[in-house]
Design a protein around this motif. Structure first.
Motif, PDB file in Angstrom:
ATOM      1  N   ARG A  78      38.056  -2.155 141.530  1.00 25.97           N
ATOM      2  CA  ARG A  78      36.800  -2.181 140.775  1.00 25.97           C
ATOM      3  C   ARG A  78      36.647  -0.807 140.135  1.00 25.97           C
ATOM      4  N   SER A  91      36.529  -4.601 133.092  1.00 22.15           N
ATOM      5  CA  SER A  91      37.152  -5.872 133.463  1.00 22.15           C
ATOM      6  C   SER A  91      38.675  -5.739 133.586  1.00 22.15           C
ATOM      7  N   LYS A 159      28.992  -3.248 128.053  1.00 22.48           N
ATOM      8  CA  LYS A 159      30.216  -4.061 128.035  1.00 22.48           C
ATOM      9  C   LYS A 159      31.331  -3.207 127.447  1.00 22.48           C
ATOM     10  N   THR A 163      39.855  -1.874 129.978  1.00 27.01           N
ATOM     11  CA  THR A 163      40.434  -2.817 130.936  1.00 27.01           C
ATOM     12  C   THR A 163      41.149  -2.071 132.053  1.00 27.01           C
TER      13      THR A 163
END
Length: 172
Positions: A78, A91, A159, A163
């Motif tokens: 994470r 993400s 957002k 990645t």
């Protein structure tokens, strides 16, 4: 009266088997519960390939070295980018498949944080100051300074256009 002992034996077997089922199956079945986490491993951020200007892509390598008994990395780390009270979770890379890595004492693994640099002062960019990394199974996040500039958002700062790759074994 032969039916009574047979019935009791069958009933006992059913009760024993039922006690083993938690209704949804054992979520830890087949998993190694010795996760590489909290004190047993060291986490370090390496020299980054910086994104020099807004819109450019940069990569930040993160290495994990097992300092203790054999452990397992399974899933994705994470990664949270934080700027004051604002934070955003990064993400997993699209199409990346998590793999299970077993690390003996002294073994290392790595993953990469890829990001698109945002414009300073832009509402759609996160002016990240720290990165928090939590390994699968860990209770505590490890915090590091983020000195790679603002991170572009995908429409908004919460957002991030960033990645996280899967874990890769380092060395042999």
């Amino acid at each position: 009266m032969r039916a009574f002992p047979l019935t009791v034996t069958a009933l006992a077997a059913v009760l024993v088997l039922t006690a083993c089922d938690n209704g949804g199956g054992d979520k830890n079945k087949g998993k190694d519960n010795n996760a590489c986490a909290d004190g047993g491993v060291s986490v370090q951020i390496g020299a980054a390939s910086l994104a020099p200007a807004a819109g450019d892509t940069g990569e930040v390598p993160v290495s994990i070295t097992n300092q203790s008994t054999p452990c397992t990395l399974e899933g994705f780390p994470r990664v949270d980018l934080a700027a004051g009270s604002a934070s955003a979770t990064v993400s997993a890379q699209q199409g990346a498949k998590a793999q299970k890595l077993k690390l003996a004492k002294g073994d290392s693994a790595s993953f990469t944080i890829s990001y698109v640099r945002g414009k300073a002062g832009d509402k759609a960019s996160l002016e990240a100051k720290t990165v928090k990394i939590t390994l699968p199974g860990a209770k505590e996040a490890q915090t590091f300074p983020w000195s790679y500039g603002p991170v572009a958002g995908k429409g908004s700062a919460d957002k991030p256009n960033a990645t996280v790759s899967t874990f890769q074994q380092v060395g042999d």
